[in-house]
Design a protein around this motif. Structure first.
Motif, PDB file in Angstrom:
ATOM      1  N   MET A   1     -25.821   2.727  31.598  1.00 19.89           N
ATOM      2  CA  MET A   1     -24.374   2.465  31.720  1.00 19.89           C
ATOM      3  C   MET A   1     -24.023   1.137  31.041  1.00 19.89           C
ATOM      4  N   PRO A   2     -22.953   1.079  30.281  1.00 12.41           N
ATOM      5  CA  PRO A   2     -22.596  -0.182  29.616  1.00 12.41           C
ATOM      6  C   PRO A   2     -22.327  -1.337  30.591  1.00 12.41           C
ATOM      7  N   ILE A   3     -21.729  -1.022  31.747  1.00 13.16           N
ATOM      8  CA  ILE A   3     -21.536  -2.086  32.752  1.00 13.16           C
ATOM      9  C   ILE A   3     -22.239  -1.651  34.037  1.00 13.16           C
TER      10      ILE A   3
ATOM     11  N   PHE B   1     -21.163  -1.361  41.306  1.00 13.12           N
ATOM     12  CA  PHE B   1     -20.556  -0.211  40.631  1.00 13.12           C
ATOM     13  C   PHE B   1     -20.965  -0.214  39.165  1.00 13.12           C
ATOM     14  N   THR B   2     -20.752   0.925  38.503  1.00 11.53           N
ATOM     15  CA  THR B   2     -21.057   1.003  37.070  1.00 11.53           C
ATOM     16  C   THR B   2     -19.812   1.491  36.346  1.00 11.53           C
ATOM     17  N   VAL B   3     -19.729   1.203  35.055  1.00 17.55           N
ATOM     18  CA  VAL B   3     -18.653   1.776  34.230  1.00 17.55           C
ATOM     19  C   VAL B   3     -19.327   2.422  33.017  1.00 17.55           C
ATOM     20  N   ALA B   4     -18.978   3.696  32.756  1.00 19.03           N
ATOM     21  CA  ALA B   4     -19.652   4.484  31.705  1.00 19.03           C
ATOM     22  C   ALA B   4     -18.960   4.312  30.347  1.00 19.03           C
ATOM     23  N   ASP B   5     -19.627   4.800  29.293  1.00 21.43           N
ATOM     24  CA  ASP B   5     -19.012   4.851  27.961  1.00 21.43           C
ATOM     25  C   ASP B   5     -17.725   5.661  28.043  1.00 21.43           C
ATOM     26  N   GLY B   6     -16.682   5.176  27.437  1.00 24.03           N
ATOM     27  CA  GLY B   6     -15.422   5.919  27.392  1.00 24.03           C
ATOM     28  C   GLY B   6     -14.697   5.960  28.726  1.00 24.03           C
ATOM     29  N   GLU B   7     -15.116   5.104  29.650  1.00 25.85           N
ATOM     30  CA  GLU B   7     -14.458   5.104  30.961  1.00 25.85           C
ATOM     31  C   GLU B   7     -13.585   3.855  31.139  1.00 25.85           C
ATOM     32  N   VAL B   8     -12.429   4.057  31.773  1.00 22.00           N
ATOM     33  CA  VAL B   8     -11.589   2.914  32.149  1.00 22.00           C
ATOM     34  C   VAL B   8     -11.676   2.784  33.671  1.00 22.00           C
ATOM     35  N   PHE B   9     -12.142   1.633  34.109  1.00 20.30           N
ATOM     36  CA  PHE B   9     -12.305   1.384  35.547  1.00 20.30           C
ATOM     37  C   PHE B   9     -11.248   0.362  35.968  1.00 20.30           C
ATOM     38  N   GLY B  10     -10.412   0.745  36.901  1.00 18.19           N
ATOM     39  CA  GLY B  10      -9.362  -0.161  37.394  1.00 18.19           C
ATOM     40  C   GLY B  10      -9.861  -0.887  38.631  1.00 18.19           C
ATOM     41  N   PHE B  11      -9.716  -2.187  38.600  1.00 18.95           N
ATOM     42  CA  PHE B  11     -10.242  -3.026  39.685  1.00 18.95           C
ATOM     43  C   PHE B  11      -9.032  -3.625  40.387  1.00 18.95           C
TER      44      PHE B  11
ATOM     45  N   VAL C   1      -0.586   0.188  27.433  1.00 21.09           N
ATOM     46  CA  VAL C   1      -1.173   1.399  28.022  1.00 21.09           C
ATOM     47  C   VAL C   1      -1.634   2.352  26.910  1.00 21.09           C
ATOM     48  N   GLU C   2      -0.829   2.466  25.852  1.00 20.60           N
ATOM     49  CA  GLU C   2      -1.190   3.287  24.684  1.00 20.60           C
ATOM     50  C   GLU C   2      -2.482   2.788  24.029  1.00 20.60           C
ATOM     51  N   LEU C   3      -2.564   1.476  23.885  1.00 18.71           N
ATOM     52  CA  LEU C   3      -3.740   0.855  23.264  1.00 18.71           C
ATOM     53  C   LEU C   3      -4.999   1.174  24.079  1.00 18.71           C
ATOM     54  N   ILE C   4      -4.892   1.060  25.390  1.00 22.63           N
ATOM     55  CA  ILE C   4      -6.037   1.349  26.267  1.00 22.63           C
ATOM     56  C   ILE C   4      -6.474   2.800  26.088  1.00 22.63           C
ATOM     57  N   SER C   5      -5.497   3.689  26.024  1.00 29.64           N
ATOM     58  CA  SER C   5      -5.831   5.101  25.899  1.00 29.64           C
ATOM     59  C   SER C   5      -6.531   5.383  24.558  1.00 29.64           C
ATOM     60  N   GLU C   6      -6.095   4.729  23.485  1.00 23.68           N
ATOM     61  CA  GLU C   6      -6.760   4.906  22.181  1.00 23.68           C
ATOM     62  C   GLU C   6      -8.195   4.374  22.214  1.00 23.68           C
ATOM     63  N   GLU C   7      -8.374   3.220  22.833  1.00 26.69           N
ATOM     64  CA  GLU C   7      -9.715   2.619  22.899  1.00 26.69           C
ATOM     65  C   GLU C   7     -10.654   3.504  23.714  1.00 26.69           C
ATOM     66  N   LYS C   8     -10.111   4.047  24.791  1.00 28.02           N
ATOM     67  CA  LYS C   8     -10.894   4.954  25.629  1.00 28.02           C
ATOM     68  C   LYS C   8     -11.342   6.172  24.809  1.00 28.02           C
ATOM     69  N   ASP C   9     -10.417   6.721  24.015  1.00 27.34           N
ATOM     70  CA  ASP C   9     -10.758   7.883  23.181  1.00 27.34           C
ATOM     71  C   ASP C   9     -11.834   7.544  22.156  1.00 27.34           C
ATOM     72  N   LYS C  10     -11.917   6.270  21.781  1.00 25.73           N
ATOM     73  CA  LYS C  10     -12.972   5.861  20.836  1.00 25.73           C
ATOM     74  C   LYS C  10     -14.301   5.642  21.559  1.00 25.73           C
ATOM     75  N   GLY C  11     -14.305   5.833  22.878  1.00 23.18           N
ATOM     76  CA  GLY C  11     -15.557   5.712  23.630  1.00 23.18           C
ATOM     77  C   GLY C  11     -15.821   4.317  24.164  1.00 23.18           C
ATOM     78  N   LYS C  12     -14.803   3.445  24.112  1.00 22.64           N
ATOM     79  CA  LYS C  12     -14.991   2.077  24.610  1.00 22.64           C
ATOM     80  C   LYS C  12     -15.089   2.070  26.143  1.00 22.64           C
ATOM     81  N   THR C  13     -15.754   1.057  26.649  1.00 20.92           N
ATOM     82  CA  THR C  13     -15.916   0.894  28.094  1.00 20.92           C
ATOM     83  C   THR C  13     -14.966  -0.221  28.541  1.00 20.92           C
ATOM     84  N   ILE C  14     -14.110   0.082  29.492  1.00 19.01           N
ATOM     85  CA  ILE C  14     -13.060  -0.887  29.840  1.00 19.01           C
ATOM     86  C   ILE C  14     -13.009  -1.124  31.350  1.00 19.01           C
TER      87      ILE C  14
END
Ligand SMILES: Nc1ncnc2c1ncn2[C@@H]1O[C@H](COP(=O)(O)OP(=O)(O)OP(=O)(O)O)[C@@H](O)[C@H]1O
Length: 296
Positions: free
Chosen positions: A1-3, A23-33, A168-181
């Motif tokens: 897991m990236p995080i 907790f862990t955060v996966a590739d392409g996952e957005v985790f809200g804290f 919010v749009e930017l986050i969604s694009e980054e998520k689609d690129k597989g970024k971990t947020i």
């Protein structure tokens, strides 16, 4: 897991802190804290950035221990601090270029794109910038090197609703690129719009983690439909839809999860208007965990 955060504990001398956070955060996952003031969000995030050494437990980004490899982490991760300490004497552009140089960035194309997107004058001296403008500089700084992992501490604070939507749009694009947020917030509605999972922290302890999609399937929506004729009312009444009440040609229908059935039946009717009211996800969450609603 990236995080990966495992049993993270930091106890300050006053007894406050964070306790046994995992907790862990996966590739392409957005985790809200999510959590109220003083809950421990920033302390957790500071450990992820290698600014603090855990009392016990471990924090890793891409298998690197964040404390031991803090220089590497701070260079590669996209980080937006809760309170950005800028070099006030610089313009936004000078600050971003300084940071780009420190990261050995060769291209400035993405930096330019982000500045255009968030619509601000990057040549303004930072000391003359509003809170929202500074926040935009911070967002450009966090995203401009196209990092694989993004750690964002209350990213939309100070942004107006239009800029929040752009974010919010930017986050969604980054998520689609597989970024971990991982992003922290006080506001459930912001997490609801961006995240796959939400973790709630209170008094330094992680009290719940849940998938947003699961909360959405529990969420009940009330469709307020005005149809064109009595026959339409009969179609709805004779269908499996759950009718809350009818008043002449206006009918209120409760839907939980199965929207396709609703759309199919309604498509056989003449429709004058449809309004929708929904149960707040935060209420569902709080009800689910039988917590009081002070996580804003
Ligand atoms: N260096 C420190 N020394 C002592 N106590 C601290 C220190 N840093 C944080 N704390 C305490 O630890 C707790 C968690 O603080 P933290 O800043 O992580 O909360 P937060 O969830 O980020 O809150 P906010 O939403 O207000 O930013 C608070 O009670 C805070 O007062």
């Amino acid at each position: 897991m990236p995080i990966t955060i495992n049993g993270l504990t930091k106890e300050f001398s006053n007894g406050k802190g964070i306790f046994d956070i995992s907790f862990t955060v996966a590739d392409g996952e957005v985790f809200g804290f999510l959590g109220p003031n003083g809950a421990g969000k920033s302390t957790t995030i500071r450990h992820l950035m290698g600014f603090m050494k855990p009392t016990s437990g471990s924090v890793e980004i891409n298998q690197l221990d964040c404390w031991k490899n803090s220089a590497e982490i701070q260079k590669s991760v996209g980080y937006l601090p809760g309170e950005t300490a800028f070099l006030e004497g610089m313009t936004g552009k000078e600050f971003l270029n300084l940071l780009a140089g420190m990261r050995n960035m060769k291209h400035t194309k993405r930096q330019k794109e982000l500045i255009e997107r968030f619509q601000f004058n990057v040549n303004t001296p930072i000391r003359k910038m509003s809170k929202g403008m500074k926040q935009k500089v911070g967002i450009v700084a966090a995203f401009m090197h196209d990092p694989e992992v993004l750690i964002l501490d209350e990213p939309t604070s100070g942004l107006d609703p239009l800029m929040q939507s752009i974010f919010v749009e930017l986050i969604s694009e980054e998520k689609d690129k597989g970024k971990t947020i991982l992003m922290s917030s006080h506001s459930f509605s912001e997490i609801d719009r961006t995240s796959d999972r939400v973790g709630i922290i209170k008094g330094g302890e992680l009290v719940a983690i849940e998938e947003i999609r699961k909360l959405q399937t529990i969420q009940r929506k009330i469709f307020d439909v005005t149809v064109k004729s009595e026959e339409d009312i009969t179609i709805i009444r004779n269908s499996p839809l759950e009718v809350l009440q009818t008043e002449q040609l206006r009918v209120q229908i409760t839907v939980q999860g199965d929207y396709e059935q609703f759309v199919k039946i309604i498509s056989n009717c003449g429709i004058n208007s449809i309004d929708v009211h929904h149960q707040n996800l935060e209420d569902i969450f709080m009800h689910f965990y039988e917590m009081d609603g002070d996580s804003k």
